[in-house]
Design a protein around this motif. Structure first.
Motif, PDB file in Angstrom:
ATOM      1  N   ALA A  53      56.460  44.080  40.722  1.00 57.37           N
ATOM      2  CA  ALA A  53      57.045  42.899  40.080  1.00 57.37           C
ATOM      3  C   ALA A  53      56.652  41.629  40.809  1.00 57.37           C
ATOM      4  O   ALA A  53      56.441  40.582  40.192  1.00 57.37           O
ATOM      5  N   LEU A  54      56.538  41.706  42.125  1.00 57.02           N
ATOM      6  CA  LEU A  54      56.167  40.530  42.899  1.00 57.02           C
ATOM      7  C   LEU A  54      54.728  40.118  42.608  1.00 57.02           C
ATOM      8  O   LEU A  54      54.416  38.929  42.486  1.00 57.02           O
ATOM      9  N   ALA A  55      53.830  41.090  42.473  1.00 56.25           N
ATOM     10  CA  ALA A  55      52.440  40.780  42.146  1.00 56.25           C
ATOM     11  C   ALA A  55      52.346  40.103  40.782  1.00 56.25           C
ATOM     12  O   ALA A  55      51.617  39.116  40.606  1.00 56.25           O
ATOM     13  N   VAL A  56      53.106  40.606  39.824  1.00 59.31           N
ATOM     14  CA  VAL A  56      53.093  40.009  38.487  1.00 59.31           C
ATOM     15  C   VAL A  56      53.662  38.596  38.538  1.00 59.31           C
ATOM     16  O   VAL A  56      53.133  37.661  37.922  1.00 59.31           O
ATOM     17  N   LEU A  71      40.598  24.859  37.434  1.00 55.22           N
ATOM     18  CA  LEU A  71      39.755  25.722  38.268  1.00 55.22           C
ATOM     19  C   LEU A  71      39.175  26.843  37.412  1.00 55.22           C
ATOM     20  O   LEU A  71      39.890  27.492  36.644  1.00 55.22           O
ATOM     21  N   ASP A  72      37.890  27.057  37.563  1.00 50.78           N
ATOM     22  CA  ASP A  72      37.198  28.079  36.781  1.00 50.78           C
ATOM     23  C   ASP A  72      37.250  29.392  37.550  1.00 50.78           C
ATOM     24  O   ASP A  72      36.306  29.757  38.249  1.00 50.78           O
ATOM     25  N   LEU A  73      38.373  30.098  37.452  1.00 43.41           N
ATOM     26  CA  LEU A  73      38.492  31.377  38.151  1.00 43.41           C
ATOM     27  C   LEU A  73      39.482  32.275  37.416  1.00 43.41           C
ATOM     28  O   LEU A  73      40.311  31.810  36.631  1.00 43.41           O
ATOM     29  N   ARG A  74      39.370  33.573  37.690  1.00 45.02           N
ATOM     30  CA  ARG A  74      40.259  34.569  37.085  1.00 45.02           C
ATOM     31  C   ARG A  74      41.227  35.084  38.138  1.00 45.02           C
ATOM     32  O   ARG A  74      40.843  35.363  39.270  1.00 45.02           O
ATOM     33  N   ILE A  75      42.490  35.205  37.745  1.00 45.78           N
ATOM     34  CA  ILE A  75      43.532  35.766  38.602  1.00 45.78           C
ATOM     35  C   ILE A  75      44.141  36.934  37.844  1.00 45.78           C
ATOM     36  O   ILE A  75      44.686  36.756  36.747  1.00 45.78           O
ATOM     37  N   GLU A  76      44.046  38.145  38.408  1.00 42.88           N
ATOM     38  CA  GLU A  76      44.522  39.333  37.702  1.00 42.88           C
ATOM     39  C   GLU A  76      45.319  40.228  38.649  1.00 42.88           C
ATOM     40  O   GLU A  76      45.208  40.115  39.869  1.00 42.88           O
ATOM     41  N   THR A  77      46.123  41.114  38.052  1.00 43.00           N
ATOM     42  CA  THR A  77      46.878  42.097  38.837  1.00 43.00           C
ATOM     43  C   THR A  77      46.245  43.474  38.676  1.00 43.00           C
ATOM     44  O   THR A  77      45.613  43.778  37.657  1.00 43.00           O
ATOM     45  N   ARG A  78      46.450  44.309  39.678  1.00 43.42           N
ATOM     46  CA  ARG A  78      45.982  45.698  39.617  1.00 43.42           C
ATOM     47  C   ARG A  78      47.081  46.564  40.238  1.00 43.42           C
ATOM     48  O   ARG A  78      47.255  46.593  41.455  1.00 43.42           O
ATOM     49  N   THR A  79      47.887  47.213  39.392  1.00 41.24           N
ATOM     50  CA  THR A  79      48.947  48.104  39.860  1.00 41.24           C
ATOM     51  C   THR A  79      48.874  49.390  39.044  1.00 41.24           C
ATOM     52  O   THR A  79      47.996  49.553  38.188  1.00 41.24           O
ATOM     53  N   GLY A  80      49.818  50.278  39.285  1.00 44.95           N
ATOM     54  CA  GLY A  80      49.858  51.513  38.515  1.00 44.95           C
ATOM     55  C   GLY A  80      50.139  51.285  37.045  1.00 44.95           C
ATOM     56  O   GLY A  80      49.913  52.176  36.224  1.00 44.95           O
ATOM     57  N   ASP A  81      50.643  50.100  36.700  1.00 47.91           N
ATOM     58  CA  ASP A  81      50.949  49.796  35.300  1.00 47.91           C
ATOM     59  C   ASP A  81      49.799  49.115  34.568  1.00 47.91           C
ATOM     60  O   ASP A  81      49.906  48.833  33.375  1.00 47.91           O
ATOM     61  N   THR A  82      48.691  48.827  35.256  1.00 42.58           N
ATOM     62  CA  THR A  82      47.556  48.139  34.634  1.00 42.58           C
ATOM     63  C   THR A  82      46.859  49.075  33.647  1.00 42.58           C
ATOM     64  O   THR A  82      46.549  50.225  33.990  1.00 42.58           O
ATOM     65  N   PRO A  94      34.877  42.180  38.957  1.00 47.10           N
ATOM     66  CA  PRO A  94      36.153  41.852  39.613  1.00 47.10           C
ATOM     67  C   PRO A  94      36.505  40.383  39.443  1.00 47.10           C
ATOM     68  O   PRO A  94      35.622  39.514  39.408  1.00 47.10           O
ATOM     69  N   PRO A  95      37.806  40.069  39.325  1.00 52.05           N
ATOM     70  CA  PRO A  95      38.228  38.664  39.280  1.00 52.05           C
ATOM     71  C   PRO A  95      38.068  38.027  40.668  1.00 52.05           C
ATOM     72  O   PRO A  95      37.915  38.737  41.671  1.00 52.05           O
ATOM     73  N   GLN A  96      38.120  36.722  40.722  1.00 54.97           N
ATOM     74  CA  GLN A  96      38.022  36.056  42.036  1.00 54.97           C
ATOM     75  C   GLN A  96      39.258  36.326  42.892  1.00 54.97           C
ATOM     76  O   GLN A  96      39.165  36.438  44.104  1.00 54.97           O
ATOM     77  N   ILE A  97      40.424  36.429  42.252  1.00 54.90           N
ATOM     78  CA  ILE A  97      41.668  36.719  42.985  1.00 54.90           C
ATOM     79  C   ILE A  97      42.329  37.929  42.327  1.00 54.90           C
ATOM     80  O   ILE A  97      42.596  37.926  41.117  1.00 54.90           O
ATOM     81  N   LEU A  98      42.579  38.956  43.129  1.00 58.48           N
ATOM     82  CA  LEU A  98      43.189  40.183  42.626  1.00 58.48           C
ATOM     83  C   LEU A  98      44.492  40.436  43.377  1.00 58.48           C
ATOM     84  O   LEU A  98      44.523  40.403  44.611  1.00 58.48           O
ATOM     85  N   LEU A  99      45.551  40.696  42.638  1.00 61.07           N
ATOM     86  CA  LEU A  99      46.866  40.940  43.227  1.00 61.07           C
ATOM     87  C   LEU A  99      47.230  42.398  43.022  1.00 61.07           C
ATOM     88  O   LEU A  99      47.197  42.897  41.887  1.00 61.07           O
TER      89      LEU A  99
END
Length: 818
Positions: A53-56, A71-82, A94-99
């Motif tokens: 939940a914190l990552a989301v 800003l031209d960048l992608r921010i995405e999450t990667r958890t067991g629910d993805t 891969p996105p530039q920022i992965l949570l």
């Protein structure tokens, strides 16, 4: 700006700042600036959170300003629910920022293309680092960080936390070589001090119980007067009961929700989204929401039950009014008189800026075994190289080569005793000594069983003809009969039947509902908070801040017995009914008291005292016996942690349970297998068989060593018991009374209560009322009738004991609880 300067210098950093101080921005700002200066595809910054939940939540709060800045960048999450399609795309592009979370990061690092994914990684941000360091999930993450530093040598690490008791140890945890001096420590000045009060029931203040339900009318009134509130509880059972109580009081139809870890992902996400959108007035939650969720609109936090630790309280209080320049407002709801004192101690500790917590412990060998196999799934390795890499993690900085080699040998073929079984052969070495995984089947099994969270076996709860509501523990379901009612997911359900792995329920009907309790739900009382409680109790000058009923209670204790001392140990012995009670005021937490109770009853049995049972609360340890306890000082001598402890650990089922958890994490037992799911009973049988084989044929097996270490120093809280016995040496005050004392009443109220439901009704039973009357001589006022007790013969004293054989047979029929 300090964090930006650290980034410009290429330094790793640990940021300690109050909640609402902008830690998230400070952690990510250097990355945003770098990506603005030099835009590039591929993964630049990795964010690791202990909670999905914190990552989301962070992704949402980071995406909006990034878009507003163009800003031209992608921010995405990667958890067991993805979803699977997004996971596949993230590997290719891969996105530039992965949570992500520690478990998902381990899985990514086990992939053959992990080098391509992480090769250009510039920064890893570890949020709520205090909640990870020193845990098995933290061990897993520490090993992952060492591998990331190998794949991306220029990688910086950034740790973020609001509550840190041991900054140097956490700085070492952030360092790539376990050297705290290589990490820049950044401390933010404190913001506005929190405003913390207490809420007490309008009527009688309960002597016992731990749910706080008698104060729900006052809590509901606070909800009506505030905009948005979070009501934190210490256990899932408590959250269900509090939610039900508030819902019954909810004449205004306030939108109130429930959030805890056993509800389905969909239900939790629905509550989180409604909270973020401002559609809720209150949410009743457990620790599932006490880390970092940034809802600026929360007006107040209400903590039901004593907080058990200052750091935990600060973390929860910080959820309210998420701004540094305005105070967070919170209220504590003590469930009983002892908890009133603990809440006072916690409020004083917060006011003095104290933060408690234990330093991180060394990493577990079971987690190391899982990591070794994951790294082999990624690519072949030389043992010397992997050992050097592992030693770079602070959790494993003191790992001996023997322990590493024995763990590697276990992962290869199970070790000496198990090497004859094909199923345990997972690695092999080529002619150069390089270690390889034995085929894709082994890698597939690893990825299906990754992780260090080993819960008590869970069963899904499904409404008949409807959706899945969540999960309850298998042992709880085994106590239910068709037609029984229980509270779950904020409603009363009727148990109908058990399908292979699913509990089928319908809407509840008549009858008192029970509440599922969860094995991991008991929070330990912190050492520093326990010390403050003893200080308040022992010195009447500290009583001024306590409510009148508690002051009167303590005054009665001083009159009828004495108060627990700050340094020594008060032990009371008194008869009641046909039994003798021994109550020790230890204040070392429930876990330590339960272990101490087991050890003391073993010694009492040897002394011929006929112990019948024991219990441990957070504050006292109580034993009841057939005969009057004598030579009480001998029961608390320091050698109690010698032979008695060794024998108990060897004989108890706790070792088998601990072995099962360790063997599961280490990969010896499978939680999941393609096309099938093992029940808890099947896993226990497999673990017991392997445990017996290893004890007989390879007693020094690496998993048995890990099991003994965890049992002795983790589950049983031996260090705190040792501290207690040392503190009590030569200073044990034994008071022999003719009846129960006022301070002993809460323990006797709990004695004999059925805990399967986890329920502790605040309306005390007639027996409890009789106890209070007996202890106070009618000096305390109560609602309800005083129960008349039939006269009972006095319990036998030492000189009246029957022969040894009779005592032994009696004890064999009634083993101590716990």
């Amino acid at each position: 700006m300090e964090m930006l300067a650290a980034a410009e210098a290429g330094e790793s950093a640990l940021l300690i700042a109050p909640t609402g101080g902008g830690k998230t921005l400070a952690g990510f700002l250097p990355s945003l600036i770098q990506l603005h200066r030099e835009p590039r595809p591929g993964l630049h910054t990795l964010y690791v959170s202990p909670l999905k939940a914190l990552a989301v939540d962070i992704a949402r709060n980071l995406t909006i300003p990034a878009e507003e800045m163009g800003l031209d960048l992608r921010i995405e999450t990667r958890t067991g629910d993805t979803p699977a399609n997004r996971r596949a795309r993230q590997r290719q592009d891969p996105p530039q920022i992965l949570l992500t979370t520690p478990e998902s990061l381990t899985l990514l690092l086990s992939l053959p293309d992990a080098g391509d994914i992480f090769g250009n990684l510039a920064c890893v941000v570890i949020d709520e680092i205090h909640a990870l360091a020193g845990t098995k999930r933290g061990d897993q993450l520490a090993l992952c960080l060492s591998r990331l530093s190998t794949l991306a040598p220029g990688l910086r690490r950034v740790g973020l936390s609001a509550t840190v008791a041991h900054p140097k140890a956490l700085a070492a945890w952030c360092a790539r070589d376990a050297d705290p001096e290589s990490v820049r420590l950044v401390r933010a000045a404190g913001g506005a001090a929190p405003e913390i009060g207490t809420i007490l029931p309008a009527g009688r203040l309960p002597w016992g119980g731990h749910m706080g339900l008698s104060t729900m009318p006052e809590v509901y009134q606070r909800l009506r007067e505030a905009g948005v509130s979070i009501i934190f509880t210490n256990t899932r059972a408590q959250s269900e009961l509090c939610f039900q109580a508030l819902w019954r009081l909810n004449e205004d139809n306030l939108p109130i929700a429930l959030h805890h870890g056993s509800l389905t992902v969909e239900q939790r996400r629905k509550v989180e989204a409604a909270m973020a959108a401002g559609k809720l007035r209150a949410v009743v939650a457990t620790a599932s929401l006490d880390l970092g969720i940034d809802w600026g609109a929360v007006d107040q936090v209400i903590q039901v039950g004593a907080p058990k630790g200052v750091a935990r309280l600060l973390q929860r209080v910080g959820r309210a009014n998420h701004r540094m320049d305005e105070p967070s407002r919170a209220a504590l709801v003590p469930a009983n008189r002892f908890e009133v004192i603990e809440c006072r101690a916690a409020i004083e500790a917060v006011a003095e800026g104290e933060v408690d917590g234990d330093p991180p412990r060394p990493g577990g060998l079971d987690v190391l075994a899982q990591h070794i196999l994951a790294m082999a799934c990624h690519a072949p390795f030389f043992p010397d190289d992997l050992y050097a890499e592992v030693k770079g993690a602070a959790a494993y900085a003191t790992l001996s080569r023997r322990d590493f080699d024995d763990t590697l040998r276990f992962v290869e073929d199970g070790g000496y005793a198990l090497s004859g079984y094909e199923r345990f052969r997972r690695l092999f070495r080529d002619y150069e000594g390089r270690v390889h995984v034995r085929g894709p089947q082994v890698a597939r099994q690893l990825r299906m069983n990754l992780g260090t969270i080993v819960e008590t076996p869970l069963l899904k709860v499904r409404m008949r003809g409807g959706p899945i509501l969540g999960e309850v523990e298998e042992w709880f379901v085994s106590t239910l009969e068709p037609g029984d009612n229980f509270i779950f997911a904020g409603q009363v359900l009727r148990y109908e039947r058990l399908d292979p792995m699913t509990v089928i329920v319908s809407r509840g009907g008549e009858g008192e509902p029970r509440v599922p309790a969860y094995a991991g739900s008991k929070l330990p009382l912190s050492t520093s908070l326990a010390l403050r409680v003893r200080e308040i109790l022992s010195n009447p000058r500290h009583w001024k801040a306590l409510p009148e009923p508690v002051r009167d209670w303590l005054a009665m204790q001083r009159k009828r017995s004495e108060l627990p001392p700050l340094e020594g140990l008060l032990v009371e012995v008194f008869p009641r009914g046909n039994r003798w009670f021994l109550v020790a005021y230890c204040f070392e937490g429930r876990l330590a008291h339960q272990t101490l109770g087991m050890l003391v009853t073993r010694r009492m049995e040897r002394m011929g005292l006929g112990p019948l049972g024991f219990l441990g609360t957070d504050y006292v340890m109580a034993v009841w016996s057939a005969f009057e306890p004598t030579d009480v000082e001998h029961l608390f001598e320091e050698d109690l942690l010698g032979e008695e402890l060794e024998e108990w650990i060897a004989e108890s089922s706790m070792l088998r349970r601990t072995f099962r958890n360790i063997a599961t994490i280490a990969g010896l037992l499978e939680k999941n297998h393609p096309g099938q799911e093992k029940s808890g009973r099947q896993m226990s049988m497999s673990a017991d068989l392997i445990y017996d084989v290893l004890r007989k044929h390879e007693p020094d097996h690496i998993l048995l060593r890990a099991t003994r270490a965890e049992a002795a120093f983790g589950l049983t809280d031996v260090a705190r018991i040792g501290s207690l016995l040392e503190r009590a040496r030569g200073r044990i005050r034994v008071r022999r009374l003719d009846r129960v004392s006022p301070l002993a009443v809460p323990a006797l109220i709990e004695e004999g209560r059925e805990w399967v439901s986890g329920s502790a009704e605040d309306a005390l039973l007639a027996e409890a009322v009789a106890l209070v009357e007996e202890a106070t001589g009618g000096e305390d006022s109560f609602t309800g009738e005083i129960a008349e007790e039939a006269p009972t013969p006095p319990p036998p004293r030492a000189e009246e004991r029957p022969p040894r054989k009779s005592r032994s047979m009696h004890f064999a029929r009634r083993r101590p609880r716990g």
